[in-house]
Write a protein that holds these residues in place. Structure first.
Motif, PDB file in Angstrom:
ATOM      1  N   ILE A   4       0.962  -1.218   0.041  1.00 40.65           N
ATOM      2  CA  ILE A   4      -0.039   0.101  -0.253  1.00 40.65           C
ATOM      3  C   ILE A   4       1.003   1.320   0.012  1.00 40.65           C
ATOM      4  O   ILE A   4       1.817   1.356   0.991  1.00 40.65           O
ATOM      5  N   TYR A   5       0.644   2.133  -0.917  1.00 42.98           N
ATOM      6  CA  TYR A   5       1.875   3.106  -1.327  1.00 42.98           C
ATOM      7  C   TYR A   5       1.085   4.469  -1.882  1.00 42.98           C
ATOM      8  O   TYR A   5       0.275   4.685  -2.258  1.00 42.98           O
ATOM      9  N   ASN A   6       2.021   5.466  -1.833  1.00 47.04           N
ATOM     10  CA  ASN A   6       1.748   6.556  -2.463  1.00 47.04           C
ATOM     11  C   ASN A   6       3.003   7.112  -3.084  1.00 47.04           C
ATOM     12  O   ASN A   6       4.227   6.776  -2.671  1.00 47.04           O
ATOM     13  N   VAL A   7       2.937   7.837  -4.321  1.00 47.06           N
ATOM     14  CA  VAL A   7       4.261   8.401  -5.021  1.00 47.06           C
ATOM     15  C   VAL A   7       3.841   9.940  -5.180  1.00 47.06           C
ATOM     16  O   VAL A   7       2.711  10.144  -5.551  1.00 47.06           O
ATOM     17  N   ALA A   8       4.764  10.454  -4.769  1.00 43.98           N
ATOM     18  CA  ALA A   8       4.544  11.900  -4.976  1.00 43.98           C
ATOM     19  C   ALA A   8       5.791  12.580  -5.846  1.00 43.98           C
ATOM     20  O   ALA A   8       6.751  12.129  -5.934  1.00 43.98           O
ATOM     21  N   ASP A   9       5.521  13.974  -6.510  1.00 43.42           N
ATOM     22  CA  ASP A   9       6.273  14.342  -7.419  1.00 43.42           C
ATOM     23  C   ASP A   9       7.093  15.694  -6.776  1.00 43.42           C
ATOM     24  O   ASP A   9       6.142  16.550  -6.718  1.00 43.42           O
ATOM     25  N   HIS A  10       8.321  15.766  -6.682  1.00 43.73           N
ATOM     26  CA  HIS A  10       8.861  17.152  -6.260  1.00 43.73           C
ATOM     27  C   HIS A  10       8.636  18.199  -7.359  1.00 43.73           C
ATOM     28  O   HIS A  10       8.044  19.225  -6.451  1.00 43.73           O
ATOM     29  N   VAL A  11       8.505  18.210  -8.428  1.00 41.81           N
ATOM     30  CA  VAL A  11       7.990  19.357  -9.329  1.00 41.81           C
ATOM     31  C   VAL A  11       6.762  19.893  -9.268  1.00 41.81           C
ATOM     32  O   VAL A  11       6.442  20.866  -9.286  1.00 41.81           O
ATOM     33  N   GLU A  12       5.639  18.594  -9.295  1.00 43.74           N
ATOM     34  CA  GLU A  12       4.361  18.944  -9.029  1.00 43.74           C
ATOM     35  C   GLU A  12       4.066  19.689  -7.650  1.00 43.74           C
ATOM     36  O   GLU A  12       3.223  20.624  -7.577  1.00 43.74           O
ATOM     37  N   ALA A  13       4.814  19.087  -6.697  1.00 45.77           N
ATOM     38  CA  ALA A  13       4.623  19.865  -5.155  1.00 45.77           C
ATOM     39  C   ALA A  13       4.991  21.393  -5.433  1.00 45.77           C
ATOM     40  O   ALA A  13       4.254  22.174  -4.680  1.00 45.77           O
ATOM     41  N   PHE A  14       6.116  21.605  -5.969  1.00 47.51           N
ATOM     42  CA  PHE A  14       6.592  22.974  -5.957  1.00 47.51           C
ATOM     43  C   PHE A  14       5.723  23.954  -6.860  1.00 47.51           C
ATOM     44  O   PHE A  14       5.429  24.934  -6.388  1.00 47.51           O
ATOM     45  N   ALA A  15       5.126  23.312  -8.114  1.00 49.90           N
ATOM     46  CA  ALA A  15       4.190  24.089  -8.895  1.00 49.90           C
ATOM     47  C   ALA A  15       2.906  24.393  -7.898  1.00 49.90           C
ATOM     48  O   ALA A  15       2.581  25.498  -7.967  1.00 49.90           O
ATOM     49  N   GLU A  16       2.481  23.494  -7.141  1.00 51.92           N
ATOM     50  CA  GLU A  16       1.286  23.768  -6.768  1.00 51.92           C
ATOM     51  C   GLU A  16       1.452  24.685  -5.194  1.00 51.92           C
ATOM     52  O   GLU A  16       0.682  25.600  -5.177  1.00 51.92           O
ATOM     53  N   VAL A  17       2.370  24.179  -4.517  1.00 56.94           N
ATOM     54  CA  VAL A  17       2.325  24.962  -2.968  1.00 56.94           C
ATOM     55  C   VAL A  17       3.815  25.532  -2.789  1.00 56.94           C
ATOM     56  O   VAL A  17       3.884  25.924  -1.742  1.00 56.94           O
ATOM     57  N   GLY A  18       4.792  25.293  -3.680  1.00 51.03           N
ATOM     58  CA  GLY A  18       6.070  25.905  -3.672  1.00 51.03           C
ATOM     59  C   GLY A  18       7.023  25.525  -2.546  1.00 51.03           C
ATOM     60  O   GLY A  18       8.066  25.960  -1.997  1.00 51.03           O
ATOM     61  N   SER A  19       6.588  23.918  -2.275  1.00 45.34           N
ATOM     62  CA  SER A  19       7.710  23.340  -1.411  1.00 45.34           C
ATOM     63  C   SER A  19       8.020  21.799  -2.334  1.00 45.34           C
ATOM     64  O   SER A  19       7.327  21.235  -3.204  1.00 45.34           O
ATOM     65  N   GLN A  20       8.946  21.202  -1.678  1.00 46.61           N
ATOM     66  CA  GLN A  20       9.524  19.946  -2.392  1.00 46.61           C
ATOM     67  C   GLN A  20       8.442  18.866  -1.846  1.00 46.61           C
ATOM     68  O   GLN A  20       7.556  18.908  -0.872  1.00 46.61           O
ATOM     69  N   GLY A  21       8.730  17.515  -2.420  1.00 48.13           N
ATOM     70  CA  GLY A  21       7.785  16.439  -2.159  1.00 48.13           C
ATOM     71  C   GLY A  21       7.690  16.030  -0.855  1.00 48.13           C
ATOM     72  O   GLY A  21       6.612  15.517  -0.445  1.00 48.13           O
ATOM     73  N   ILE A  22       8.973  15.906  -0.158  1.00 49.60           N
ATOM     74  CA  ILE A  22       9.060  15.297   1.206  1.00 49.60           C
ATOM     75  C   ILE A  22       8.117  16.233   2.071  1.00 49.60           C
ATOM     76  O   ILE A  22       7.207  15.786   3.033  1.00 49.60           O
ATOM     77  N   SER A  23       8.291  17.477   2.036  1.00 48.01           N
ATOM     78  CA  SER A  23       7.264  18.456   2.870  1.00 48.01           C
ATOM     79  C   SER A  23       5.842  18.276   2.542  1.00 48.01           C
ATOM     80  O   SER A  23       4.997  18.224   3.153  1.00 48.01           O
ATOM     81  N   TYR A  24       5.650  18.200   1.079  1.00 46.90           N
ATOM     82  CA  TYR A  24       4.412  17.723   0.710  1.00 46.90           C
ATOM     83  C   TYR A  24       3.551  16.795   1.296  1.00 46.90           C
ATOM     84  O   TYR A  24       2.608  16.850   1.809  1.00 46.90           O
ATOM     85  N   THR A  25       4.461  15.593   1.242  1.00 48.27           N
ATOM     86  CA  THR A  25       3.769  14.301   2.037  1.00 48.27           C
ATOM     87  C   THR A  25       3.620  14.306   3.452  1.00 48.27           C
ATOM     88  O   THR A  25       2.764  13.638   3.930  1.00 48.27           O
ATOM     89  N   ALA A  26       4.333  15.181   4.020  1.00 51.08           N
ATOM     90  CA  ALA A  26       3.937  15.334   5.374  1.00 51.08           C
ATOM     91  C   ALA A  26       2.980  16.551   5.709  1.00 51.08           C
ATOM     92  O   ALA A  26       2.334  16.249   6.999  1.00 51.08           O
ATOM     93  N   GLY A  27       2.917  17.654   4.921  1.00 56.19           N
ATOM     94  CA  GLY A  27       1.918  18.790   5.184  1.00 56.19           C
ATOM     95  C   GLY A  27       0.643  18.490   4.656  1.00 56.19           C
ATOM     96  O   GLY A  27      -0.399  18.856   5.455  1.00 56.19           O
ATOM     97  N   VAL A  28       0.435  17.686   3.918  1.00 58.35           N
ATOM     98  CA  VAL A  28      -1.006  17.298   3.422  1.00 58.35           C
ATOM     99  C   VAL A  28      -1.719  16.631   4.350  1.00 58.35           C
ATOM    100  O   VAL A  28      -3.024  16.799   4.629  1.00 58.35           O
TER     101      VAL A  28
END
Length: 424
Positions: free
Chosen positions: A335-359
């Motif tokens: 059971i997993y998730n894949v996150a994209d660093h570029v997409e995270a930055f485009a949406e909220v201005g942060s990298q993917g590691i921060s995105y997976t913790a903040g959402v």
């Protein structure tokens, strides 16, 4: 229903949570951001306006200066802002002071990492029993909702573990949590979170839950290689981590381990820093008589994790490899998730590691606001209903997938009543 959110911490994770809360401020109400460095809070607010993240453009969005180690100051800010939900994304040393402020005011509390005592490294397991769980009784007496460790790991992986136990297996033999960052930030060396906290995870004993008891290893002593979705073949190392310390107590699973991916370059630099004493928290005296803490010096010269976001490329893959049986037959799922660093930055201005913790932290705030997770006691994520959490994250940018016997499926969720969180 609770509303008005105070976010404490203005790093990369704080930026993600602030954007996500702003995207749902019609339900959450006023959004306040607090940090010792108010300029960072103001920069996040500018980013939210630049990206048009406010669902209700006329909603309150304010910055505040706060020393979160000061419980009385945190309590005053909660009261002044009328915040009924506090998302604590400061460094792990402030958890108990912020929690105490929430108990005093009745505000709901959310954090993403276990509390750490600055004077201790790698306390005796289970770690939650050393600080957080000692306040369970007071939270229940005061009717305070306190959700511990609601980032991705810990947090989402706890929900994945509960999901597997409840829905996919009659008996679970092992849960291996695998965290891979296959991205590249282009710097010689950096950490994705606060370097001081990040290094503390790897300088003590590696505790894992094996055969129903705690086992100790050294960092980088045990490794595994897996063929994972999207990121391919990856090597990960047995690492001590927060979620093991609650899952081992709440789920009837004899083996629960955490594995984190590290490249050879990271390991080599880390070992040099450690071996020459630069990861020590004990002060050293310079020739001029000045005292310096080596670890704090290393933190000062490394890049700010939030500064990595603009150049970060690649993806993360974080999930639970679960083995056991159902209907008398062996079963294995990932059971997993894949996150994209570029997409995270485009949406909220942060990298993917921060995105997976903040959402996930913002999703927890939404579930508290609409009542689903407003349980009025202290809990870890695996003790809460996992279906609405996973459903909500699917819509907020962290979709869950399941791989079994070579087949990949998106976990689309369960039928559930349309809640205000779902509508927001």
């Amino acid at each position: 229903m609770k509303k008005n959110v105070l976010i404490i911490g203005a790093g990369g994770v704080g930026q993600v949570a602030a954007h996500k809360c702003a995207q749902h401020n019609a339900l959450l109400g006023d959004i306040h951001i607090a940090s010792r460095n108010i300029k960072k809070c103001l920069a996040i607010i500018d980013s939210i306006h630049e990206k048009g993240s406010l669902q209700n453009p006329r909603g309150v969005l304010k910055a505040h200066q706060l020393d979160a180690m000061d419980t009385a100051a945190a309590q005053r800010l909660i009261e002044q802002t009328g915040s009924q939900i506090v998302i604590n994304l400061g460094h792990a040393f402030v958890n108990m002071s912020v929690l105490e402020a929430c108990i005093a005011t009745g505000a709901a509390y959310i954090d993403t990492a276990i509390h750490e005592d600055a004077d201790k490294i790698c306390e005796a397991p289970p770690w939650y029993a050393n600080h957080e769980w000692k306040r369970k009784g007071r939270c229940a007496e005061q009717g305070v909702t306190a959700i511990l460790g609601c980032g991705f790991d810990p947090g989402v992986v706890n929900a994945y573990a509960a999901l597997a136990v409840q829905e996919y297996f009659d008996k679970v033999d092992s849960i291996d949590i695998i965290d891979i960052n296959a991205g590249s930030h282009g710097r010689y060396f950096a950490t994705n979170f606060n370097p001081e906290i990040n290094f503390r995870e790897f300088t003590g004993q590696v505790w894992s839950w094996q055969d129903g008891q705690w086992k100790s290893n050294r960092m980088f002593e045990v490794q595994r290689t897996d063929e994972l979705p999207v990121v391919g073949t990856q090597t990960a190392y047995l690492t001590g981590h927060d979620e093991l310390h609650s899952l081992s107590q709440h789920l009837d699973v004899p083996n629960i381990r955490f594995w984190m991916g590290f490249g050879e370059h990271y390991i080599n630099v880390f070992n040099v820093l450690r071996n020459i004493g630069l990861l020590s928290e004990k002060p050293v005296r310079l020739d001029n008589g000045q005292e310096v803490v080596p670890l704090q010096l290393v933190k000062a010269v490394l890049p700010d994790p939030a500064s990595l976001a603009p150049g970060y490329v690649g993806k993360t893959c974080i999930g639970n490899l679960v083995k056991g049986s159902q209907n008398g037959q062996p079963r294995e799922i990932f059971i997993y998730n894949v996150a994209d660093h570029v997409e995270a930055f485009a949406e909220v201005g942060s990298q993917g590691i921060s995105y997976t913790a903040g959402v996930p932290a913002a999703a927890a705030a939404l579930l508290i606001a609409q009542g689903t997770w407003d349980v009025r006691r202290m809990v870890n994520v695996e003790e809460l209903p996992c279906q609405p959490f996973i459903n909500l994250m699917n819509r907020m940018g962290l979709p869950t997938h399941i791989r079994e016997a070579g087949r990949e499926d998106m976990l689309l969720g369960w039928d559930e009543p349309e809640t205000e969180a779902a509508q927001a």
